[in-house]
Design an enzyme around this catalytic site. Sequence first.
Site, PDB file in Angstrom:
ATOM      1  N   ARG A  27      58.069 -44.284  93.454  1.00 39.07           N
ATOM      2  CA  ARG A  27      56.670 -44.264  93.014  1.00 39.07           C
ATOM      3  C   ARG A  27      55.892 -43.120  93.651  1.00 39.07           C
ATOM      4  O   ARG A  27      54.692 -43.234  93.916  1.00 39.07           O
ATOM      5  CB  ARG A  27      55.963 -45.592  93.320  1.00 39.07           C
ATOM      6  CG  ARG A  27      56.513 -46.789  92.566  1.00 39.07           C
ATOM      7  CD  ARG A  27      55.575 -47.985  92.715  1.00 39.07           C
ATOM      8  NE  ARG A  27      56.238 -49.216  92.313  1.00 39.07           N
ATOM      9  CZ  ARG A  27      56.153 -50.367  92.971  1.00 39.07           C
ATOM     10  NH1 ARG A  27      55.436 -50.459  94.072  1.00 39.07           N
ATOM     11  NH2 ARG A  27      56.779 -51.433  92.540  1.00 39.07           N
ATOM     12  N   ARG A  31      49.256 -44.140  92.537  1.00 43.17           N
ATOM     13  CA  ARG A  31      47.835 -44.344  92.797  1.00 43.17           C
ATOM     14  C   ARG A  31      47.373 -43.914  94.178  1.00 43.17           C
ATOM     15  O   ARG A  31      46.163 -43.823  94.410  1.00 43.17           O
ATOM     16  CB  ARG A  31      47.487 -45.820  92.577  1.00 43.17           C
ATOM     17  CG  ARG A  31      47.513 -46.240  91.109  1.00 43.17           C
ATOM     18  CD  ARG A  31      47.230 -47.717  90.965  1.00 43.17           C
ATOM     19  NE  ARG A  31      48.353 -48.514  91.449  1.00 43.17           N
ATOM     20  CZ  ARG A  31      48.295 -49.838  91.615  1.00 43.17           C
ATOM     21  NH1 ARG A  31      47.168 -50.488  91.373  1.00 43.17           N
ATOM     22  NH2 ARG A  31      49.363 -50.490  92.031  1.00 43.17           N
ATOM     23  N   ARG A  40      45.141 -40.314  85.278  1.00 40.92           N
ATOM     24  CA  ARG A  40      45.207 -41.595  84.578  1.00 40.92           C
ATOM     25  C   ARG A  40      43.888 -41.922  83.901  1.00 40.92           C
ATOM     26  O   ARG A  40      43.880 -42.511  82.802  1.00 40.92           O
ATOM     27  CB  ARG A  40      45.615 -42.708  85.548  1.00 40.92           C
ATOM     28  CG  ARG A  40      45.741 -44.060  84.856  1.00 40.92           C
ATOM     29  CD  ARG A  40      46.451 -45.088  85.683  1.00 40.92           C
ATOM     30  NE  ARG A  40      46.458 -46.392  85.011  1.00 40.92           N
ATOM     31  CZ  ARG A  40      47.075 -47.461  85.464  1.00 40.92           C
ATOM     32  NH1 ARG A  40      47.768 -47.410  86.598  1.00 40.92           N
ATOM     33  NH2 ARG A  40      47.040 -48.597  84.804  1.00 40.92           N
ATOM     34  N   ASP A  77      57.983 -46.062  83.018  1.00 40.97           N
ATOM     35  CA  ASP A  77      57.986 -47.424  83.536  1.00 40.97           C
ATOM     36  C   ASP A  77      59.195 -48.154  82.972  1.00 40.97           C
ATOM     37  O   ASP A  77      59.658 -47.839  81.852  1.00 40.97           O
ATOM     38  CB  ASP A  77      56.701 -48.163  83.141  1.00 40.97           C
ATOM     39  CG  ASP A  77      56.530 -49.467  83.908  1.00 40.97           C
ATOM     40  OD1 ASP A  77      56.002 -49.428  85.036  1.00 40.97           O
ATOM     41  OD2 ASP A  77      56.948 -50.526  83.402  1.00 40.97           O
ATOM     42  N   TYR A 152      60.817 -59.965  83.051  1.00 40.04           N
ATOM     43  CA  TYR A 152      59.486 -59.735  82.487  1.00 40.04           C
ATOM     44  C   TYR A 152      59.420 -60.187  81.034  1.00 40.04           C
ATOM     45  O   TYR A 152      58.418 -60.760  80.595  1.00 40.04           O
ATOM     46  CB  TYR A 152      59.124 -58.252  82.583  1.00 40.04           C
ATOM     47  CG  TYR A 152      58.832 -57.770  83.974  1.00 40.04           C
ATOM     48  CD1 TYR A 152      57.559 -57.892  84.524  1.00 40.04           C
ATOM     49  CD2 TYR A 152      59.825 -57.190  84.756  1.00 40.04           C
ATOM     50  CE1 TYR A 152      57.278 -57.446  85.806  1.00 40.04           C
ATOM     51  CE2 TYR A 152      59.560 -56.738  86.042  1.00 40.04           C
ATOM     52  CZ  TYR A 152      58.287 -56.872  86.566  1.00 40.04           C
ATOM     53  OH  TYR A 152      58.014 -56.441  87.838  1.00 40.04           O
TER      54      TYR A 152
END
Length: 344
Positions: A27, A31, A40, A77, A152
């Site tokens: 990652r 962020r 973003r 992702d 998921y």
Amino acid sequence: MSAVADKPLLATVLGQRQSRPPIWIMRQAGRYLPEYRETRARSKGFLDLCYTPDLAVEVSLQPLARFDLDAAILFSDILVIPDALGQSVRFAEGEGPLLEPLSVETLGILRPERVLDHLAPVFETLVRLRRTLDGSKTLIGFCGSPWTVATYMLGGKGSPDQAAARLFALKHPQAFAQLMDILVDVSVDYLEAQFIAGADVVQLFESWALNLDEVAFARHVIEPNRRIIVGLRQRIPNAPIIGFPRGAAGMVRSYVDATGVNMVGLDYATPLSFANGALPADFGVQGNLDPLRLVVGGEQMEQRAREIIDGFAGRPHVFNLGHGIVPQTPIENVARLVDLVKKG
């Protein structure tokens, strides 16, 4: 796939020890970087960011502009696969991914034949990254492993124990096998296309391997990953592959032996001595600093990083975290870690 020459990270994945471990960070485009947050904000949402090559290339390269990392990883992702299959996937701010959970009755909505067309923007991002990257930098592609993606798809969101998928697999084994077959097949297609587009190496993210007993681990983690690797190498001979079975614990050797990965990523709970004792002496490892040590930084981070480097000095080693970097990580701590790994 590019040549191995002058790419220390790729060479390490292929089993060649380096004078110091190459480094990338899971990652690493994320962020914790203000420039990522700005990019973003220009997108229409997280999936739009993944599917817009101009923006995806931009964020993929942002960490390399700040830090002397040895690799760029495709910005995408693991849940682009269920999205491409036709399942409803959205990312809610502060909640993470939200999917319309599958059932036995709704498995039929999945459309494997549309996956590669749907993911064409991802391949375009890789083509542009390959064209842009310095020749010493390895380009990493990836996908989620079938079990992790299925958790998921069946649970509708992230879960601390993956109970929905575990129950589904036990109650509906035939339907679960059907879902896993679909995920294996589309993952092979997806990874092959990533190599064709310019990836040097790919990583299989088995992020939710930690809550399975040994029988379920063999069926749901080892066997699907093995099938992906066999299928992929039939199309891309000798494809370099890192496997990251987070939480594999005492089953990590079985995973390595059975799947055929070139290198195994170790989570931060894996003791160095255990890994060295469990794995063949010349087998490559990736990891495994606790991301929260990077948040705090300072002497404790530096000491642990040195312990990891020294602990794996006798085998091929790619330095990384033992899971993804977290948003509150100070940029100066990342800079210090990269400098320490590269210069001592």
